[in-house]
Scaffold this motif. Structure first.
Motif, PDB file in Angstrom:
ATOM      1  N   LYS A 103     -42.359 -45.678 -80.463  1.00  0.00           N
ATOM      2  CA  LYS A 103     -42.213 -46.840 -79.569  1.00  0.00           C
ATOM      3  C   LYS A 103     -40.780 -46.944 -79.084  1.00  0.00           C
ATOM      4  CE  LYS A 103     -45.500 -50.393 -79.509  1.00  0.00           C
ATOM      5  NZ  LYS A 103     -46.228 -51.448 -80.151  1.00  0.00           N
ATOM      6  N   THR A 114     -34.485 -47.346 -79.321  1.00  0.00           N
ATOM      7  CA  THR A 114     -34.200 -48.234 -78.194  1.00  0.00           C
ATOM      8  C   THR A 114     -34.166 -47.425 -76.891  1.00  0.00           C
ATOM      9  OG1 THR A 114     -31.818 -47.953 -78.348  1.00  0.00           O
ATOM     10  CG2 THR A 114     -32.783 -49.741 -79.655  1.00  0.00           C
ATOM     11  N   SER A 160     -31.597 -50.207 -88.795  1.00  0.00           N
ATOM     12  CA  SER A 160     -32.082 -49.096 -89.600  1.00  0.00           C
ATOM     13  C   SER A 160     -31.020 -48.810 -90.657  1.00  0.00           C
ATOM     14  CB  SER A 160     -32.287 -47.894 -88.681  1.00  0.00           C
ATOM     15  OG  SER A 160     -32.115 -46.709 -89.382  1.00  0.00           O
ATOM     16  N   PRO A 195     -42.263 -52.303 -73.220  1.00  0.00           N
ATOM     17  CA  PRO A 195     -42.160 -51.248 -74.234  1.00  0.00           C
ATOM     18  C   PRO A 195     -42.922 -49.995 -73.811  1.00  0.00           C
ATOM     19  CG  PRO A 195     -43.476 -53.103 -75.031  1.00  0.00           C
ATOM     20  CD  PRO A 195     -42.992 -53.471 -73.672  1.00  0.00           C
ATOM     21  N   VAL A 241     -38.219 -49.455 -77.403  1.00  0.00           N
ATOM     22  CA  VAL A 241     -38.123 -50.913 -77.232  1.00  0.00           C
ATOM     23  C   VAL A 241     -36.684 -51.328 -76.890  1.00  0.00           C
ATOM     24  CG1 VAL A 241     -40.024 -51.424 -78.821  1.00  0.00           C
ATOM     25  CG2 VAL A 241     -37.726 -51.142 -79.721  1.00  0.00           C
ATOM     26  N   GLN A 256     -34.874 -53.666 -78.450  1.00  0.00           N
ATOM     27  CA  GLN A 256     -34.113 -53.865 -79.680  1.00  0.00           C
ATOM     28  C   GLN A 256     -34.997 -53.512 -80.843  1.00  0.00           C
ATOM     29  OE1 GLN A 256     -32.983 -57.940 -79.597  1.00  0.00           O
ATOM     30  NE2 GLN A 256     -30.826 -57.444 -79.880  1.00  0.00           N
ATOM     31  N   ARG A 257     -34.425 -52.879 -81.848  1.00  0.00           N
ATOM     32  CA  ARG A 257     -35.276 -52.662 -83.020  1.00  0.00           C
ATOM     33  C   ARG A 257     -34.582 -53.240 -84.238  1.00  0.00           C
ATOM     34  NH1 ARG A 257     -32.627 -48.316 -85.335  1.00  0.00           N
ATOM     35  NH2 ARG A 257     -31.724 -47.057 -83.686  1.00  0.00           N
ATOM     36  N   THR A 303     -29.967 -41.875 -85.130  1.00  0.00           N
ATOM     37  CA  THR A 303     -31.405 -41.893 -84.839  1.00  0.00           C
ATOM     38  C   THR A 303     -31.913 -40.504 -84.485  1.00  0.00           C
ATOM     39  OG1 THR A 303     -31.130 -44.112 -83.999  1.00  0.00           O
ATOM     40  CG2 THR A 303     -33.155 -43.000 -83.389  1.00  0.00           C
ATOM     41  N   GLU A 327     -39.523 -45.655 -83.978  1.00  0.00           N
ATOM     42  CA  GLU A 327     -39.056 -46.676 -83.045  1.00  0.00           C
ATOM     43  C   GLU A 327     -37.631 -46.362 -82.621  1.00  0.00           C
ATOM     44  OE1 GLU A 327     -40.119 -51.317 -82.859  1.00  0.00           O
ATOM     45  OE2 GLU A 327     -38.755 -50.785 -84.460  1.00  0.00           O
TER      46      GLU A 327
END
Ligand code: ASP
Length: 453
Positions: free
Chosen positions: A286, A242, A294, A271, A288, A290-291, A299, A240
């Motif tokens: 995915k 952003t 983490s 998404p 998105v 906002q996630r 990332t 996931e």
């Protein structure tokens, strides 16, 4: 309602089309299918778009196009034969390409875009015929009829906002819609393509237009990886991320998804799910708004070569009003895009993609900068790679730049430049191209391997 886009490698053979059919038959909310032109079937194979570019170039140079034309038609024919389809569709494609090649070549950009777009256009007709042959209700829809209008910037089109309203009407059409990616029409009815790999953009525009719940982007890898798998063996997948992180990563070299394709999806909050046609059960990635936070500050790490930097130094530059404007005006006059412009008190560096410059243009540019700015010194350095360390969580973490710089110095990588935007989503390091791989490996080790140990 979903928009589902298939990349060229997912449509390159009859066997691949079977997988496409299965994915559509098992989920009828997959309403709009966006297709690329047939891509590579194996390493070293040619993409139909590249064959079409060769063919158009030959025609513009008034060279013989017979062999390359036959090769292109064969690619479609092989797919139809593999799928036991009626070959009438291939005759249609052959006729279409013959007519297009006979068209006026007065404006080479207009001609080239028409030929390039035919790859997607004819493939959409073929895929629609294939899906009907498999018993699904499927219709080819032309972008002009659907109202996908774009600017007249050839090979670099931008969508016109009114398109979204027009495309919304596609929701009413029964059955599956097969839509060619990569191009739209100007209001005057001319075909214009997006930049390369632009079918991703078409998918995102359609997702926005029909207000889809999800934009699925099927390709030939399981996920977006934390780093280029050609540089680091078996890197971790990102499940996931952003929009902002993906935009930064694809801008800086991640080629899984076109960097311009995020904007239409982002604006509508739709998404995006990147998945593998050959392995649809893998989780994919995915993208998105906002996630959930983490535990990792970083990332992904992207890198790309082919940049050059122009270093300009002048004592008291900081007090000279209009200095930056003059530079930007010169760049604009030469139609040059700059990527970054880090600056110090008495110096400034302009980073450009090298492929925009010829030797002559480079000379003229330096002369113009010298004449206009009267700097103390100016020099250009070639073969620079930019490395982007990307992650929304960097904002909340102290010491990320320090860790990155330490990892790079530990691997004897010389940092030529460093830039961090105020959004704090990415930190950019400029290094020489020959140190790029080493730098990426060191950063991967620091942010992804060491934390596991
Ligand atoms: N076929 C085009 C290209 O190769 C567009 C795409 O595949 O997205 O660039």
């Amino acid at each position: 309602m979903k928009v589902i886009k298939f990349g060229g490698s997912s449509l390159a053979s009859g066997e691949k089309l079977q997988k496409v059919h299965q994915l559509l038959a098992e989920d009828l909310s997959r309403k709009i299918v966006v297709v690329s032109a047939p891509g590579k079937r194996f390493a070293g194979d040619a993409k139909v778009t590249d064959l079409l570019i060769d063919c158009a170039t030959k025609r513009l140079l008034q060279e013989d196009t017979e062999a390359i034309f036959a090769k292109i038609i064969h690619r479609y024919r092989d797919i139809a034969l593999d799928s036991d389809m009626d070959l009438a569709i291939i005759e249609e494609i052959e006729k279409d390409l013959t007519l297009l090649l006979a068209a006026d070549t007065n404006d080479p950009d207009v001609f080239m875009d028409k030929i390039k777009a035919s790859g997607e256009d004819n493939n959409a007709k073929l895929v629609a015929a294939y899906l009907r042959h498999q018993g699904l209700e499927a219709t080819y829809v032309n972008p002009k009829d659907a109202g996908l209008f774009v600017t007249a910037e050839h090979a670099n089109a931008q969508v016109l906002p009114e398109s979204y309203r027009n495309l919304y009407k596609l929701r009413e059409q029964p059955g599956i819609i097969v839509f060619p990616g990569f191009f739209g029409y100007t209001k005057a009815g001319e075909i214009v393509t997006f930049s390369r790999s632009g079918s991703d953009i078409t998918g995102a525009i359609l997702a926005n237009g029909i207000q889809a719940d999800l934009y699925e982007n099927f390709t030939d890898v399981d996920a977006v990886y934390t780093v280029n798998p050609n540089i680091v063996k078996d890197p971790e997948q990102i499940n996931e991320l952003t929009y902002q992180e993906m935009r930064e990563l694809s801008y800086a070299g991640f080629s899984v998804f076109h960097d311009e394709a995020l904007i239409p999806a982002f604006k509508a909050g739709i998404p995006v799910h990147i998945k593998n046609t050959n392995n649809p059960f893998s989780e994919g990635t995915k993208i998105v708004k906002q996630r959930l936070g983490s535990s990792r500050p970083v990332t992904g790490i992207a890198s790309d070569g082919g940049f050059c930097s122009i270093f300009i130094s002048k004592y008291l530059m900081n007090r000279e009003i209009g200095f930056g404007r003059k530079i930007l005006q010169i760049l604009e006059a030469h139609h040059l895009n700059f990527e970054h412009m880090p600056s110090g008190i008495d110096n400034l560096t302009i980073l450009l993609r090298e492929n925009q410059l010829t030797a002559t243009l480079e000379q003229t540019l330096i002369t113009d900068l010298e004449t206009e700015l009267k700097p103390d010194s100016i020099h250009i350095q070639h073969q620079i790679s930019l490395i982007m360390v990307v992650g929304e969580e960097m904002r909340q973490n102290v010491g990320i730049t320090a860790r990155a710089a330490k990892a790079l110095s530990g691997s004897c990588v010389n940092i030529e430049m460093l830039n961090q935007g105020s959004s704090e989503v990415s930190i950019m390091f400029g290094v020489s191209e020959e140190q790029e791989e080493r730098a990426v490996q060191a950063l991967y080790e620091e942010f992804f391997v060491q934390v596991l140990k």
